[in-house]
Design an enzyme around this catalytic site. Structure first.
Site, PDB file in Angstrom:
ATOM      1  N   PHE A 263      -5.755  -4.740   0.045  1.00 49.98           N
ATOM      2  CA  PHE A 263      -4.513  -4.075  -0.364  1.00 49.98           C
ATOM      3  C   PHE A 263      -3.828  -3.484   0.860  1.00 49.98           C
ATOM      4  O   PHE A 263      -4.430  -2.726   1.622  1.00 49.98           O
ATOM      5  CB  PHE A 263      -4.788  -2.966  -1.380  1.00 49.98           C
ATOM      6  N   GLY A 264      -2.553  -3.828   1.043  1.00 51.35           N
ATOM      7  CA  GLY A 264      -1.770  -3.311   2.157  1.00 51.35           C
ATOM      8  C   GLY A 264      -0.747  -2.311   1.672  1.00 51.35           C
ATOM      9  O   GLY A 264      -0.005  -2.590   0.718  1.00 51.35           O
ATOM     10  N   TYR A 265      -0.707  -1.158   2.332  1.00 53.15           N
ATOM     11  CA  TYR A 265       0.250  -0.120   1.941  1.00 53.15           C
ATOM     12  C   TYR A 265       1.078   0.370   3.125  1.00 53.15           C
ATOM     13  O   TYR A 265       1.991   1.173   2.964  1.00 53.15           O
ATOM     14  CB  TYR A 265      -0.484   1.078   1.316  1.00 53.15           C
ATOM     15  N   GLY A 266       0.758  -0.097   4.326  1.00 57.12           N
ATOM     16  CA  GLY A 266       1.505   0.244   5.535  1.00 57.12           C
ATOM     17  C   GLY A 266       2.110  -1.018   6.106  1.00 57.12           C
ATOM     18  O   GLY A 266       2.816  -1.757   5.422  1.00 57.12           O
ATOM     19  N   SER A 267       1.812  -1.291   7.382  1.00 63.13           N
ATOM     20  CA  SER A 267       2.403  -2.460   8.038  1.00 63.13           C
ATOM     21  C   SER A 267       1.944  -3.780   7.421  1.00 63.13           C
ATOM     22  O   SER A 267       2.624  -4.806   7.559  1.00 63.13           O
ATOM     23  CB  SER A 267       2.069  -2.449   9.534  1.00 63.13           C
TER      24      SER A 267
ATOM     25  N   GLU B 133      -7.154  -2.283  12.218  1.00 62.13           N
ATOM     26  CA  GLU B 133      -7.228  -1.018  11.480  1.00 62.13           C
ATOM     27  C   GLU B 133      -8.351  -0.130  12.021  1.00 62.13           C
ATOM     28  O   GLU B 133      -8.988   0.593  11.265  1.00 62.13           O
ATOM     29  CB  GLU B 133      -7.460  -1.303   9.989  1.00 62.13           C
TER      30      GLU B 133
END
Length: 222
Positions: free
Chosen positions: A6-10, A87
């Protein structure tokens, strides 16, 4: 094995690795906060950038994108190794339920990996903690690193969330404060000297965090 992140930033606009499926949706009981230092991409050890991490908050939703990686062990290993390098400021991989847009009752995928950070300055050397909005905006407006400046990270995140149809009020408020700090009016930057740095310096002797390899056969984001 099938991996989900799950991506929530870049990762929302730039996953950077080969994916087989992208799904817009959300996770529950988390919200974005710009409380994490970045010293190798958008900042430096002397002037760290502020990037987003997740903070637990019951009843909230965090929208983003889930990515699926299929195709065998080598492809999955390459994705994991890439994300662990990218990350590296995040000291945890948390498994969450991911909900697809329009389906909020039952998870679309369970056991999705999201990179998170411990909200403690002693146990997590990259955790900056919260700060007044004006101080965060000043830090974001002035931080630069090998991959670009901190403000572009924030503005690109703001745009990415707009593009998927789920803007984040916190991101918008912070982005507007950065524009104010930069003297941007109507999309035009006025000449303004940026002064003062309110961040807490992070010493350059910090070594990258060592992340444990993921166990096999896990269905799986910052």
């Amino acid at each position: 094995m099938v991996l989900w992140f799950f991506g929530y930033g870049s990762l929302v606009w730039n996953p950077g690795f080969q994916v087989d499926e992208k799904v817009i949706g959300f996770i529950k009981d988390y919200r974005r906060v710009f409380d994490l230092a970045c010293i190798d991409h958008r900042g430096t050890p002397e002037h760290p950038a502020r990037t987003c991490t997740l903070e637990e908050q019951e009843g909230t939703l965090c929208w983003g994108a889930a990515y699926c990686v299929r195709g065998g062990p080598e492809k999955e290993k390459a994705a994991i190794e890439y994300l662990e390098r990218r990350e590296c400021e995040y000291d945890h991989k948390t498994l969450v339920d991911f909900y697809k847009e329009g389906h909020s009752e039952e998870p679309f995928v369970t056991g999705v990996i999201v990179f998170t950070s411990t909200p403690d300055k002693i146990s997590n050397k990259y955790y900056l903690g919260p700060a007044p909005l004006e101080d965060m905006a000043r830090q974001i407006a002035t931080a630069n690193g090998p991959c670009g400046n901190n403000r572009d990270y924030l503005f690109l995140l703001e745009k990415a969330l707009f593009d998927i149809g789920h803007e984040d009020d916190y991101v918008i408020e912070l982005a507007n404060e950065v524009r104010k700090e930069l003297g941007i009016v109507g999309g035009v930057m006025k000449e303004k000297k940026l002064t003062g740095q309110t961040h807490v310096p992070i010493k350059s002797s910090l070594s990258p965090l060592k992340l444990m390899p993921l166990p096999g056969a896990i269905a799986m984001d910052s």
